[in-house]
Motif scaffolding. Structure first.
Motif, mmCIF file in Angstrom:
data_model
loop_
_atom_site.group_PDB
_atom_site.id
_atom_site.type_symbol
_atom_site.label_atom_id
_atom_site.label_comp_id
_atom_site.label_asym_id
_atom_site.label_seq_id
_atom_site.Cartn_x
_atom_site.Cartn_y
_atom_site.Cartn_z
ATOM 1 N N GLY A 170 -23.249 12.482 18.285
ATOM 2 C CA GLY A 170 -23.233 12.568 19.744
ATOM 3 C C GLY A 170 -21.889 12.904 20.354
ATOM 4 N N LYS A 171 -20.863 12.951 19.549
ATOM 5 C CA LYS A 171 -19.523 13.218 20.081
ATOM 6 C C LYS A 171 -19.478 14.570 20.792
ATOM 7 N N GLY A 172 -18.917 14.557 21.990
ATOM 8 C CA GLY A 172 -18.796 15.780 22.763
ATOM 9 C C GLY A 172 -20.041 16.143 23.547
ATOM 10 N N ARG A 173 -21.149 15.494 23.270
ATOM 11 C CA ARG A 173 -22.407 15.800 23.969
ATOM 12 C C ARG A 173 -22.939 14.613 24.763
ATOM 13 N N PHE A 174 -22.707 13.419 24.249
ATOM 14 C CA PHE A 174 -23.246 12.211 24.883
ATOM 15 C C PHE A 174 -22.110 11.443 25.555
ATOM 16 N N THR A 175 -22.444 10.826 26.690
ATOM 17 C CA THR A 175 -21.482 9.982 27.385
ATOM 18 C C THR A 175 -22.166 8.693 27.805
ATOM 19 N N VAL A 176 -21.577 7.582 27.405
ATOM 20 C CA VAL A 176 -22.149 6.284 27.748
ATOM 21 C C VAL A 176 -21.319 5.667 28.863
ATOM 22 N N SER A 177 -21.982 4.916 29.717
ATOM 23 C CA SER A 177 -21.279 4.190 30.768
ATOM 24 C C SER A 177 -21.918 2.823 30.936
ATOM 25 N N ARG A 178 -21.115 1.913 31.404
ATOM 26 C CA ARG A 178 -21.551 0.528 31.550
ATOM 27 C C ARG A 178 -21.155 0.044 32.931
ATOM 28 N N ASP A 179 -22.079 -0.636 33.598
ATOM 29 C CA ASP A 179 -21.815 -1.198 34.920
ATOM 30 C C ASP A 179 -22.200 -2.674 34.880
ATOM 31 N N ASN A 180 -21.213 -3.537 34.705
ATOM 32 C CA ASN A 180 -21.494 -4.969 34.605
ATOM 33 C C ASN A 180 -22.019 -5.540 35.921
ATOM 34 N N ALA A 181 -21.622 -4.956 37.035
ATOM 35 C CA ALA A 181 -22.103 -5.441 38.326
ATOM 36 C C ALA A 181 -23.597 -5.194 38.495
ATOM 37 N N LYS A 182 -24.097 -4.147 37.856
ATOM 38 C CA LYS A 182 -25.516 -3.809 37.953
ATOM 39 C C LYS A 182 -26.297 -4.193 36.709
ATOM 40 N N ASN A 183 -25.626 -4.821 35.746
ATOM 41 C CA ASN A 183 -26.283 -5.203 34.486
ATOM 42 C C ASN A 183 -26.968 -3.994 33.849
ATOM 43 N N ALA A 184 -26.228 -2.917 33.718
ATOM 44 C CA ALA A 184 -26.849 -1.683 33.245
ATOM 45 C C ALA A 184 -25.912 -0.890 32.350
ATOM 46 N N VAL A 185 -26.538 -0.168 31.451
ATOM 47 C CA VAL A 185 -25.851 0.791 30.590
ATOM 48 C C VAL A 185 -26.649 2.093 30.647
ATOM 49 N N SER A 186 -25.947 3.199 30.709
ATOM 50 C CA SER A 186 -26.648 4.477 30.718
ATOM 51 C C SER A 186 -26.078 5.394 29.637
ATOM 52 N N LEU A 187 -26.882 6.354 29.256
ATOM 53 C CA LEU A 187 -26.480 7.329 28.242
ATOM 54 C C LEU A 187 -26.821 8.717 28.753
ATOM 55 N N GLN A 188 -25.800 9.487 29.087
ATOM 56 C CA GLN A 188 -25.967 10.867 29.503
ATOM 57 C C GLN A 188 -25.955 11.747 28.263
ATOM 58 N N MET A 189 -27.034 12.471 28.059
ATOM 59 C CA MET A 189 -27.190 13.294 26.863
ATOM 60 C C MET A 189 -27.252 14.757 27.291
ATOM 61 N N ASN A 190 -26.270 15.530 26.890
ATOM 62 C CA ASN A 190 -26.195 16.949 27.217
ATOM 63 C C ASN A 190 -26.328 17.798 25.959
ATOM 64 N N SER A 191 -26.598 19.071 26.165
ATOM 65 C CA SER A 191 -26.701 20.020 25.050
ATOM 66 C C SER A 191 -27.626 19.482 23.966
ATOM 67 N N LEU A 192 -28.769 19.021 24.391
ATOM 68 C CA LEU A 192 -29.683 18.381 23.443
ATOM 69 C C LEU A 192 -30.220 19.378 22.424
ATOM 70 N N LYS A 193 -30.446 18.862 21.229
ATOM 71 C CA LYS A 193 -30.941 19.655 20.110
ATOM 72 C C LYS A 193 -32.273 19.085 19.638
ATOM 73 N N PRO A 194 -33.107 19.899 19.007
ATOM 74 C CA PRO A 194 -34.366 19.356 18.480
ATOM 75 C C PRO A 194 -34.158 18.158 17.550
ATOM 76 N N GLU A 195 -33.068 18.130 16.819
ATOM 77 C CA GLU A 195 -32.819 17.010 15.914
ATOM 78 C C GLU A 195 -32.444 15.725 16.649
ATOM 79 N N ASP A 196 -32.253 15.798 17.959
ATOM 80 C CA ASP A 196 -32.042 14.581 18.743
ATOM 81 C C ASP A 196 -33.357 13.879 19.071
ATOM 82 N N THR A 197 -34.466 14.512 18.763
ATOM 83 C CA THR A 197 -35.768 13.918 19.037
ATOM 84 C C THR A 197 -35.908 12.587 18.316
#
Length: 123
Positions: free
Chosen positions: A63-90
């Motif tokens: 995922g390096k260079g394509r995925f970005t994770v972020s964390r928001d402790n105030a909202k009790n949430a974590v997100s994962l932005q996935m770019n340039s997705l490939k079939p092998e990411d399925t």
């Protein structure tokens, strides 16, 4: 204890993007290190990225260079932005939590898991 619910999966063409979200409920979300794993058919559940309580995130090579994770402790949430997705990411993508500071890539170290969200990338 913490409960985790993922959302945001879906079907996307190769090269597209998806944003996964993980909502946590329960006590003291900020006391947990968080991670995303993926589980593709015929494969073991694999580490994607980890977010510690404090400090730098740790990405698996896939995922390096394509995925970005972020964390928001105030909202009790974590997100994962996935770019340039490939079939092998399925795969089914899971949010996981472990009490403590650091990130580890071993799935058995995470006692808390969400139900998963399906990501399908078409070629």
């Amino acid at each position: 204890q913490v409960q985790l619910v993922e959302s945001g999966g879906g079907l996307v063409q190769a090269g597209g993007s998806l944003r996964l979200s993980c909502a946590a409920s329960g006590r003291a979300f900020s006391l947990y290190a968080m991670a995303w794993f993926c589980h593709a058919p015929g494969k073991d559940r694999e580490f994607v990225v980890g977010v510690p309580r404090i400090g730098s995130t740790y990405y698996a090579e896939s995922g390096k260079g394509r995925f970005t994770v972020s964390r928001d402790n105030a909202k009790n949430a974590v997100s994962l932005q996935m770019n340039s997705l490939k079939p092998e990411d399925t795969a089914v993508y899971y949010c996981a939590a472990r009490p403590g500071f650091g990130v580890v890539s071993t799935r058995n170290e995470y006692p808390y898991w969400g139900q998963g969200t399906q990501v399908t990338v078409s070629s």
